[in-house]
Scaffold this active site. Sequence first.
Site, mmCIF file in Angstrom:
data_model
loop_
_atom_site.group_PDB
_atom_site.id
_atom_site.type_symbol
_atom_site.label_atom_id
_atom_site.label_comp_id
_atom_site.label_asym_id
_atom_site.label_seq_id
_atom_site.Cartn_x
_atom_site.Cartn_y
_atom_site.Cartn_z
ATOM 1 N N PHE A 187 1.120 6.647 1.092
ATOM 2 C CA PHE A 187 1.728 6.496 2.426
ATOM 3 C C PHE A 187 2.670 7.637 2.819
ATOM 4 O O PHE A 187 2.991 7.805 3.991
ATOM 5 C CB PHE A 187 2.509 5.168 2.512
ATOM 6 C CG PHE A 187 3.876 5.216 1.858
ATOM 7 C CD1 PHE A 187 4.965 5.795 2.517
ATOM 8 C CD2 PHE A 187 4.084 4.711 0.587
ATOM 9 C CE1 PHE A 187 6.222 5.861 1.922
ATOM 10 C CE2 PHE A 187 5.329 4.764 -0.021
ATOM 11 C CZ PHE A 187 6.405 5.352 0.652
ATOM 12 N N LYS A 231 -10.168 7.168 1.883
ATOM 13 C CA LYS A 231 -9.517 5.854 1.982
ATOM 14 C C LYS A 231 -8.035 6.138 2.197
ATOM 15 O O LYS A 231 -7.290 6.417 1.267
ATOM 16 C CB LYS A 231 -9.739 5.070 0.682
ATOM 17 C CG LYS A 231 -9.683 3.569 0.824
ATOM 18 C CD LYS A 231 -8.373 3.006 1.315
ATOM 19 C CE LYS A 231 -7.326 2.920 0.233
ATOM 20 N NZ LYS A 231 -6.020 2.440 0.748
ATOM 21 N N GLU A 258 -3.301 2.074 3.686
ATOM 22 C CA GLU A 258 -3.388 1.052 4.736
ATOM 23 C C GLU A 258 -2.050 0.896 5.469
ATOM 24 O O GLU A 258 -1.986 0.296 6.547
ATOM 25 C CB GLU A 258 -3.859 -0.291 4.165
ATOM 26 C CG GLU A 258 -2.903 -0.984 3.187
ATOM 27 C CD GLU A 258 -3.023 -0.489 1.744
ATOM 28 O OE1 GLU A 258 -3.311 0.705 1.536
ATOM 29 O OE2 GLU A 258 -2.801 -1.298 0.833
ATOM 30 N N SER A 285 1.117 6.143 -6.758
ATOM 31 C CA SER A 285 2.042 5.801 -7.841
ATOM 32 C C SER A 285 1.348 5.943 -9.198
ATOM 33 O O SER A 285 0.112 5.868 -9.292
ATOM 34 C CB SER A 285 2.513 4.358 -7.662
ATOM 35 O OG SER A 285 1.398 3.492 -7.779
ATOM 36 N N CYS A 301 7.115 13.097 -3.863
ATOM 37 C CA CYS A 301 7.001 13.203 -5.315
ATOM 38 C C CYS A 301 7.721 14.440 -5.824
ATOM 39 O O CYS A 301 7.863 14.609 -7.022
ATOM 40 C CB CYS A 301 5.543 13.237 -5.712
ATOM 41 S SG CYS A 301 4.698 14.660 -5.037
ATOM 42 N N GLU A 308 11.108 5.557 -10.981
ATOM 43 C CA GLU A 308 11.045 6.226 -9.678
ATOM 44 C C GLU A 308 11.650 5.308 -8.618
ATOM 45 O O GLU A 308 11.153 4.199 -8.397
ATOM 46 C CB GLU A 308 9.585 6.541 -9.340
ATOM 47 C CG GLU A 308 9.439 7.337 -8.057
ATOM 48 C CD GLU A 308 7.994 7.714 -7.746
ATOM 49 O OE1 GLU A 308 7.077 6.896 -7.992
ATOM 50 O OE2 GLU A 308 7.785 8.831 -7.242
HETATM 51 P P1 NAD Z 1 0.391 3.440 -4.218
HETATM 52 O O1 NAD Z 1 -0.027 3.800 -5.593
HETATM 53 O O2 NAD Z 1 1.002 2.118 -3.997
HETATM 54 O O3 NAD Z 1 -0.885 3.511 -3.229
HETATM 55 C C1 NAD Z 1 -1.739 4.628 -3.229
HETATM 56 C C2 NAD Z 1 -3.135 4.163 -2.831
HETATM 57 O O4 NAD Z 1 -3.603 3.232 -3.794
HETATM 58 C C3 NAD Z 1 -3.185 3.489 -1.476
HETATM 59 O O5 NAD Z 1 -4.294 3.979 -0.773
HETATM 60 C C4 NAD Z 1 -3.321 2.008 -1.808
HETATM 61 O O6 NAD Z 1 -4.107 1.317 -0.883
HETATM 62 C C5 NAD Z 1 -3.999 2.004 -3.165
HETATM 63 N N1 NAD Z 1 -3.578 0.898 -4.042
HETATM 64 C C6 NAD Z 1 -2.365 0.277 -4.068
HETATM 65 N N2 NAD Z 1 -2.337 -0.646 -5.044
HETATM 66 C C7 NAD Z 1 -3.528 -0.608 -5.659
HETATM 67 C C8 NAD Z 1 -4.120 -1.327 -6.765
HETATM 68 N N3 NAD Z 1 -3.446 -2.254 -7.419
HETATM 69 N N4 NAD Z 1 -5.369 -1.001 -7.125
HETATM 70 C C9 NAD Z 1 -6.072 -0.057 -6.479
HETATM 71 N N5 NAD Z 1 -5.573 0.648 -5.427
HETATM 72 C C10 NAD Z 1 -4.329 0.375 -5.019
HETATM 73 O O7 NAD Z 1 1.326 4.629 -3.719
HETATM 74 P P2 NAD Z 1 2.169 4.704 -2.367
HETATM 75 O O8 NAD Z 1 3.290 3.715 -2.445
HETATM 76 O O9 NAD Z 1 1.264 4.678 -1.200
HETATM 77 O O10 NAD Z 1 2.748 6.195 -2.457
HETATM 78 C C11 NAD Z 1 3.946 6.518 -3.108
HETATM 79 C C12 NAD Z 1 3.675 6.997 -4.515
HETATM 80 O O11 NAD Z 1 2.827 8.122 -4.492
HETATM 81 C C13 NAD Z 1 4.946 7.453 -5.221
HETATM 82 O O12 NAD Z 1 4.893 7.005 -6.560
HETATM 83 C C14 NAD Z 1 4.851 8.965 -5.166
HETATM 84 O O13 NAD Z 1 5.551 9.651 -6.194
HETATM 85 C C15 NAD Z 1 3.384 9.154 -5.295
HETATM 86 N N6 NAD Z 1 2.964 10.463 -4.808
HETATM 87 C C16 NAD Z 1 2.662 11.401 -5.737
HETATM 88 C C17 NAD Z 1 2.302 12.661 -5.334
HETATM 89 C C18 NAD Z 1 1.979 13.722 -6.350
HETATM 90 O O14 NAD Z 1 1.591 14.793 -5.948
HETATM 91 N N7 NAD Z 1 2.121 13.475 -7.639
HETATM 92 C C19 NAD Z 1 2.249 12.970 -3.965
HETATM 93 C C20 NAD Z 1 2.549 11.979 -3.041
HETATM 94 C C21 NAD Z 1 2.917 10.717 -3.476
#
Ligand code: NAD
Length: 489
Positions: A154, A178, A181, A231, A286, A380
């Site tokens: 997000f 994808k 959402e 994450s 991140c 985090e």
């Molecule tokens: P998230 O992991 O909750 O969601 C990421 C994606 O995974 C979304 O599209 C979501 O729909 C899907 N998802 C969520 N739960 C799931 C599950 N149980 N099973 C399968 N798919 C699932 O992450 P977020 O909250 O959208 O984003 C923030 C996180 O992203 C932070 O931890 C941040 O550090 C990380 N991030 C990392 C980088 C990097 O380059 N390392 C860059 C941007 C963000």
Amino acid sequence: MQVIEKRFEPVRNYIRGQFQDSDSKVLNVVTPLTGETISTVPLSGRGELDDAVAAAASAFPAWSEMTLKERTQVFFRYRELLVRDRDELAEIVHIENGKTMSESLAEVDKSIELTEFACSMPQIVTGEFMEVSKGVECRVERKPIGVVSFIAPFNFPFMVPHWTVPNALVLGNCMVLKPSEIVPISAFRMAQLFEEAGLPDGVFNIVNGGQEIVEEICDHPEIEAVAFVGSTRVARIVYRRATSNLKRCVALGGAKNHLIVLPDAHEEMTATNVVASMSGCAGQRCMAAASMVGVGNVDHIISRMITVAKSIRPGEELGAVISEAARGRIEQYIAEAEAAGAKVLLDGRGARVEGSEGGFYVGPTIIDHVTPDMAIAREEVFGPVIVIIRAENLDEAIDLENRSDYGNAAAVFTQSGGLAREVINRANAGMIGVNIGVPVPREPYSFGGWNESKFGVCDITGESSIEFWTKLKKTTTKWNPDAWTNWMS
Ligand code: NAD
């Protein structure tokens, strides 16, 4: 005063060049600026994914057979559309994600830069050639993989999809995206612009949804590669599931970036950089500074940081965090650290923005005398919060950094080249800053962390991503009958 009058049309899937209604149940899309619903997004199921994959698979032969230079022309046109619509795109990011308008403009600008890198592929992806023995030539070409997928987080609704989509497509793949959402509107607009740029139908598809569709992507037999950013918890799930289905996968996870501040650091430069790193995008990136390790006496720098951070006003220079739940989680971390004996020097809890009382704001927060065992030091937080851990010497500071499970970025603030080099050598992270709080490598260099911040071999951007989005074809040729024969030929 922040009054959101803007509403967006319901987000739809984009398959075979068509925006398609879905029968699936929908989720409300909420702006963090005011807490109001601004759109809806479908939580698609397997049938819609099958349709998108079939569209991508049928577009693949013609798209992949075009020359790299021909495919690039679409992205030159797309880049012009991003420039044309820069303000409108930034406004979408601002409203759906809650970051400030200037951060949103920077996000669009970075997306333009990423598209420009994709446009440079014909100059970079030239293949290799060598005369391996007399009259015998070896040639190596990069070929697209096929139908690929990207799953987005997000926090950068527009930029993070631009980490992968332009490179993957220009290299000849067809994609199912994808989006998160929580912030699906930017990607929806991206599809409209690709259509206007003349991208052939089916090359780029969007299937919206949550956990269920991510699992289906990891299992789908016709998807060859999955890239993920989000994450660590989900990165681990996606990496395991996609690779167990024998797919190529790179999955970027969360972070806990340590900034080591030495007493000789330039006071103003350090204070402004550290505060900008921890508070930019409301700490929801991140690359954000999460832990400052103060070596020896750095009290003068900390007091300057407090002054700088106090001038950052929620709703003006500081955006909202993504949800009510995120605000609750961040405030809970602060409360627990305080209860465990840490000293809250600047407290962002309870931040309210006049006229946007429903918005999800946390003010800049600086917490001193945090110990490494506290949850706020290890996990985090993903908010505008920095913890300060005190260390007696550089060895102790580096040891603290090394003990983190993550390894996205680390930074050192000092005027000493030798000490900076020591940190560069010994830090256990993929991206290092010297007197820089957000050390993002610019293309052609690549973006990616270490340890629990990334699973898989390649990085997500730059030259390293070319390896991820292609496979190698090796051809050995001999036309001259007089050519030498060696033991292999
Ligand atoms: P998230 O992991 O909750 O969601 C990421 C994606 O995974 C979304 O599209 C979501 O729909 C899907 N998802 C969520 N739960 C799931 C599950 N149980 N099973 C399968 N798919 C699932 O992450 P977020 O909250 O959208 O984003 C923030 C996180 O992203 C932070 O931890 C941040 O550090 C990380 N991030 C990392 C980088 C990097 O380059 N390392 C860059 C941007 C963000």
